[in-house]
Design an enzyme around this catalytic site. Structure first.
Site, PDB file in Angstrom:
ATOM      1  N   GLU A 273       3.931  -4.463 -12.454  1.00  0.00           N
ATOM      2  CA  GLU A 273       3.096  -3.623 -11.594  1.00  0.00           C
ATOM      3  C   GLU A 273       1.669  -4.164 -11.520  1.00  0.00           C
ATOM      4  O   GLU A 273       1.054  -4.173 -10.457  1.00  0.00           O
ATOM      5  CB  GLU A 273       3.076  -2.168 -12.088  1.00  0.00           C
ATOM      6  CG  GLU A 273       4.368  -1.414 -11.834  1.00  0.00           C
ATOM      7  CD  GLU A 273       4.671  -1.238 -10.344  1.00  0.00           C
ATOM      8  OE1 GLU A 273       3.759  -1.360  -9.529  1.00  0.00           O
ATOM      9  OE2 GLU A 273       5.847  -1.013 -10.012  1.00  0.00           O
TER      10      GLU A 273
ATOM     11  N   TYR B 148      -1.562   5.310  -9.762  1.00  0.00           N
ATOM     12  CA  TYR B 148      -0.370   4.681  -9.191  1.00  0.00           C
ATOM     13  C   TYR B 148       0.478   4.031 -10.292  1.00  0.00           C
ATOM     14  O   TYR B 148       1.689   4.278 -10.384  1.00  0.00           O
ATOM     15  CB  TYR B 148      -0.748   3.630  -8.120  1.00  0.00           C
ATOM     16  CG  TYR B 148       0.421   2.719  -7.889  1.00  0.00           C
ATOM     17  CD1 TYR B 148       1.518   3.165  -7.152  1.00  0.00           C
ATOM     18  CD2 TYR B 148       0.485   1.462  -8.502  1.00  0.00           C
ATOM     19  CE1 TYR B 148       2.642   2.372  -6.998  1.00  0.00           C
ATOM     20  CE2 TYR B 148       1.603   0.657  -8.360  1.00  0.00           C
ATOM     21  CZ  TYR B 148       2.681   1.127  -7.607  1.00  0.00           C
ATOM     22  OH  TYR B 148       3.795   0.353  -7.486  1.00  0.00           O
TER      23      TYR B 148
ATOM     24  N   ASP C  26       1.420   3.760  -3.486  1.00  0.00           N
ATOM     25  CA  ASP C  26       0.628   2.542  -3.250  1.00  0.00           C
ATOM     26  C   ASP C  26       0.461   2.327  -1.742  1.00  0.00           C
ATOM     27  O   ASP C  26       0.820   3.206  -0.939  1.00  0.00           O
ATOM     28  CB  ASP C  26       1.299   1.323  -3.928  1.00  0.00           C
ATOM     29  CG  ASP C  26       2.616   0.950  -3.254  1.00  0.00           C
ATOM     30  OD1 ASP C  26       3.102   1.708  -2.391  1.00  0.00           O
ATOM     31  OD2 ASP C  26       3.164  -0.119  -3.589  1.00  0.00           O
TER      32      ASP C  26
END
Ligand code: SF4
Length: 373
Positions: free
Chosen positions: A41, A125, A143
């Site tokens: 991520e 997020y 996102d």
């Protein structure tokens, strides 16, 4: 077109069956390890999936296979494994977070988005992504991909960069996350945004599982959504960069420990664009004797809020044994121990070509204005 709430509630079922058939095979999807998901991520915040998959993710995981390895590594080594990804503060924050996970949580990532978001470098997020994908918590992970899909799906014409809009969309998603497949649902929204409801132009609506409930498609306005305000103008800086080299070594300096590219190695440089005579004087002020000067084709490097225009000079030099202005590094030091930001990669390439006996016709330096001193 179904009512607004009706459209929202139909998303999970339509999207999950599409995702089951179409999800890309990605290394961080092989299991539910929160460490691996977290690494992916953070890398994906700045770099394309293909590059992360082929180069950076594998290299990082080989060097630091778990949170203990990352926590115990030397910072220079972490930065080295981050080389090419930019945004080095993210790598530093990852190591701080890894150390906290080890010291405060015994090496186990916390399971809730709220706890995860307390770790350095983990925002809402990323916390939502880890909590949902690793632990199946019903947390949204909104996102840019998700904002784009929702804006088009709902024909939403307000500015999606506003925090109020992001919050509103996050809460809408929260109401429809399926209890038993939270991680898959979040990933399916991101996946749709990445490969079907693509940015910059026409979305691929004919391939989209949501086309029957998409108001943006229905109204014919999907390709001009989402609305985003123009970003702030970048600050433009000009610098003169010196590739100062002997047969075996080249000069480097360390950037300050705070701010842009904090603590990283760079080629010596000064603000502004120096004339040839000023270049010579600057080199002599550093206690070096230049052998020749070759200008290097200008390089532009763009950061999020800043742009560097770099005007370089390749300068073989004779140096006294001790030269306290710089660190003098050889090829091995560069490969093993030093992380050079990608802003300087064109200069690094020229340096390596020089060391390795480059082709004289190479156009990266302008030999027509080559000055032998
Ligand atoms: Fe995006 Fe088109 Fe799907 Fe609507 S139908 S969500 S615009 S790809």
């Amino acid at each position: 077109m179904p009512e607004f709430q009706n459209r929202l509630t139909r998303i999970p079922e339509l999207l999950l069956s599409w995702y089951d058939q179409n999800a890309r095979k990605l290394p961080w999807r092989e299991n539910h390890d929160p460490y691996r998901i977290w690494v992916s991520e953070i890398m994906l915040q700045q770099t394309r999936v293909e590059a992360v998959k082929k180069i950076y993710y594998r290299r990082f995981l080989e060097a630091f296979p778990d949170v203990f390895a990352l926590a115990n590594a030397a910072e220079d080594q972490v930065l080295k494994m981050w080389e090419g990804l930019g945004y080095y503060s993210r790598a530093r924050n990852m190591q701080k977070a890894a150390r906290l996970v080890v010291s405060e949580y015994g090496g186990e990532f916390p399971h809730t988005a709220k706890e995860l978001a307390k770790l350095p470098g983990i925002g809402h997020y990323t916390a939502g992504a880890i909590a949902s994908i690793a632990f199946d918590c019903p947390e949204p992970a909104v996102d840019g991909n998700v904002l784009r899909v929702l804006a088009r799906l709902l024909a939403f014409e307000e500015d999606v960069s506003l925090q109020t809009v992001k919050n509103w969309m996050t809460e809408k998603i929260r109401t429809i996350i399926p209890e038993n497949r939270a991680g898959d649902f979040n990933q399916s929204l991101m996946e749709l945004g990445a490969i079907v409801c693509i940015p910059n132009g026409e979305p691929l609506c004919s391939l989209c599982p949501l086309v029957s409930i998409c108001e943006g498609n229905y109204k014919g306005i999907a390709d001009r959504l989402p609305v985003k305000t123009r970003k702030k103008e970048r600050i433009v800086e000009q610098k003169t960069v010196f590739v100062l080299m002997t047969n075996e070594q080249a000069a480097f300096c360390k950037r300050p420990n705070q701010g842009l590219l904090a603590g990283m190695w760079e080629f010596p440089n000064v603000p502004g664009v120096l004339e040839e005579q000023e270049v010579l004087e600057q080199i002599k002020n550093w206690g070096l004797t230049p052998v020749r000067l070759s200008p290097i084709a200008p390089v532009k490097h763009i950061f999020t809020h800043r742009e560097w225009n770099l005007f370089g000079w390749l300068v073989p030099v004779i140096k006294a044994e001790e030269n306290e202005h710089f660190l003098w590094a050889n090829q091995n030091d560069l490969v093993q121990n030093m992380t050079i930001p990608s802003a300087f990669s064109a200069f690094l390439k020229i340096l390596k070509q020089e060391w390795n006996g480059r082709d004289n016709n190479d156009s990266t330096t302008d030999s027509s204005v080559y000055t032998r001193l």
